[in-house]
Design an enzyme around this catalytic site. Sequence first.
Site, mmCIF file in Angstrom:
data_model
loop_
_atom_site.group_PDB
_atom_site.id
_atom_site.type_symbol
_atom_site.label_atom_id
_atom_site.label_comp_id
_atom_site.label_asym_id
_atom_site.label_seq_id
_atom_site.Cartn_x
_atom_site.Cartn_y
_atom_site.Cartn_z
ATOM 1 N N GLY A 1 20.721 50.952 81.916
ATOM 2 C CA GLY A 1 20.595 51.281 83.334
ATOM 3 C C GLY A 1 21.837 51.977 83.843
ATOM 4 N N SER A 2 22.109 51.793 85.129
ATOM 5 C CA SER A 2 23.191 52.537 85.780
ATOM 6 C C SER A 2 24.561 51.970 85.406
ATOM 7 C CB SER A 2 23.021 52.459 87.298
ATOM 8 O OG SER A 2 23.278 51.129 87.716
ATOM 9 N N GLY B 1 25.774 48.072 84.780
ATOM 10 C CA GLY B 1 26.447 47.699 83.527
ATOM 11 C C GLY B 1 27.791 47.046 83.787
ATOM 12 N N GLU C 1 23.955 50.296 77.467
ATOM 13 C CA GLU C 1 23.517 51.691 77.341
ATOM 14 C C GLU C 1 23.335 52.198 78.762
ATOM 15 O OE1 GLU C 1 21.668 54.826 77.445
ATOM 16 O OE2 GLU C 1 19.870 53.716 76.856
HETATM 17 C C1 UN1 Z 1 16.730 56.558 78.282
HETATM 18 O O1 UN1 Z 1 16.594 57.532 79.017
HETATM 19 O O2 UN1 Z 1 17.128 55.460 78.734
HETATM 20 O O3 UN1 Z 1 16.612 60.101 73.472
HETATM 21 C C2 UN1 Z 1 16.365 56.552 76.852
HETATM 22 C C3 UN1 Z 1 15.735 60.043 74.344
HETATM 23 C C4 UN1 Z 1 14.776 58.891 74.280
HETATM 24 C C5 UN1 Z 1 15.353 57.693 74.910
HETATM 25 C C6 UN1 Z 1 15.929 57.872 76.280
HETATM 26 N N1 UN1 Z 1 14.468 58.617 72.903
HETATM 27 O O4 UN1 Z 1 15.613 60.872 75.231
#
Ligand code: UN1
Length: 500
Positions: free
Chosen positions: A232-233, A237, A254
């Site tokens: 998320g943002s 995080g 992430e």
């Molecule tokens: C996301 O936007 O949180 O690589 C994930 C990509 C995708 C996953 C994006 N497989 O664009």
Amino acid sequence: MPHSDILAAAGLTQAELTGGSLTVTTPVDGSEIARLKTHSTAEAEAQIAAAKSAFKSWRLVPAPRRGELVRLLGDELRKEKENLGRLVTLECGKIYQEGLGEVQEMIDICDFAVGLSRQLYGLTIASERPGHAMRESWHPMGTCGIITAFNFPVAPWCWNAALALVCGDPVIWKPSEKTPLTALAVQKICERAMAAFGDDAPEGLIQVLIGERDLGEALTASKDVAIISATGSVPMGKAVAADMSKRLGRTILELGGNNAMIVAPSADLEMALRAIVFSAVGTAGQRCTSLRRLIVHEDIYDQLIPRLIKAYEGLPIGDPLADGTLVGPLIDGAALDAMTSALERAQAEGGTVHGGTRALADSHADAAYVHPAIAEMPAQTAIMHTETFAPILYVVKYSDLDQAIEMQNEVPQGLSSCIFSTDVRETEYFLSAAGSDCGIANVNIGPSGAEIGGAFGGEKETGGGRESGSDAWKGYMRRQTNTVNYSRELPLAQGIKFDI
Ligand code: UN1
């Protein structure tokens, strides 16, 4: 297909969809599609306790048998690909092709995890002492809390859950409050897989928490949640990291991206054009991997940018469920406001904006459709250092590759990056230690659309976590170093003498 049919086909019943306090609207037309009951923090605590007891037995189930559950989950997902893909589209607004793609990512990671369940390898290590053996063992870690965002409502759950489950960890999912329906539908799919699996899937192995931020906080607060994996943002995080650091819990983060493409003079411009459009306007610019900054060599700028502006003008914007649409809606009105104010800032900083206005306002007054924007910038200005979750592509010129790489690395985020060039000296330099500082660096493809086989994640404000393929599984297990003395002596390490 009417919305109610999409909900029913995904297995959601009227009883579940009504009578609660969490209003769910579809970005497709802004209409209400559900009022869900939410979980209380006491229920979150009960789920954490159930997961704790599930862990006691699940950690003892042999990993290849745990893989069998994930194989069954993959089978169920294959059967439900269209139904779930359509629900993803209805709930988060990405076009149906991308909804299907997201479910395919779930299937792919299940396959990966099944193979992994027989490959949770440790090392054997040379001991300095005679008659001693050293090795490294990987053991289940404990409950994994999974926090996910609206833009990829189901795949990131599966990148985490498929791995966590084969690694021996129960999972508790806190989906975005904007996309709880896809989570409920996935939970039902999991329940079918667990029923097919049989008795050794303990109660509390796979759970979901529907509601607001307090539920995520219940997960981060509990010492019985060993790992939090959050997508998320950056502010979200940072809040998770702060809570987890209080108890030194493990995080896999992430977070935001501010992904760039460098287009060098030798680039194949046809390919670059297609890659730019898909990665900048796909998912209406709401991927963490979306292309946000285009750094173009001055010698080819006038060949590429007018064509790009033209391609943007022809993009089919509209109902993401309809065939042929390439740009669906933004998630909500707040996203539209954020886009508008970012473009105002871009103009104030000297930019020239093409597109970026609201679309379909008459037919879809309660939805947030937009014309994707290109902002030609005089330099990499302040607004370009921020991530706006919308289809805005900032374009700047460069004259020398080191300067382009410096611009690419200058922002606080470090998720994905790419270069279009047919000059191997340039492409290898871009991938070298002096090149991109991101977790993902590509050549002649865009920054988005990563395959599940690689580790997914990035550096700096992106959070440093890695999910999905490669050895990301190690994030869901605890590493134990074992030294076994099979001799009749007790030599000490480092040659220390200690005779009693
Ligand atoms: C996301 O936007 O949180 O690589 C994930 C990509 C995708 C996953 C994006 N497989 O664009």
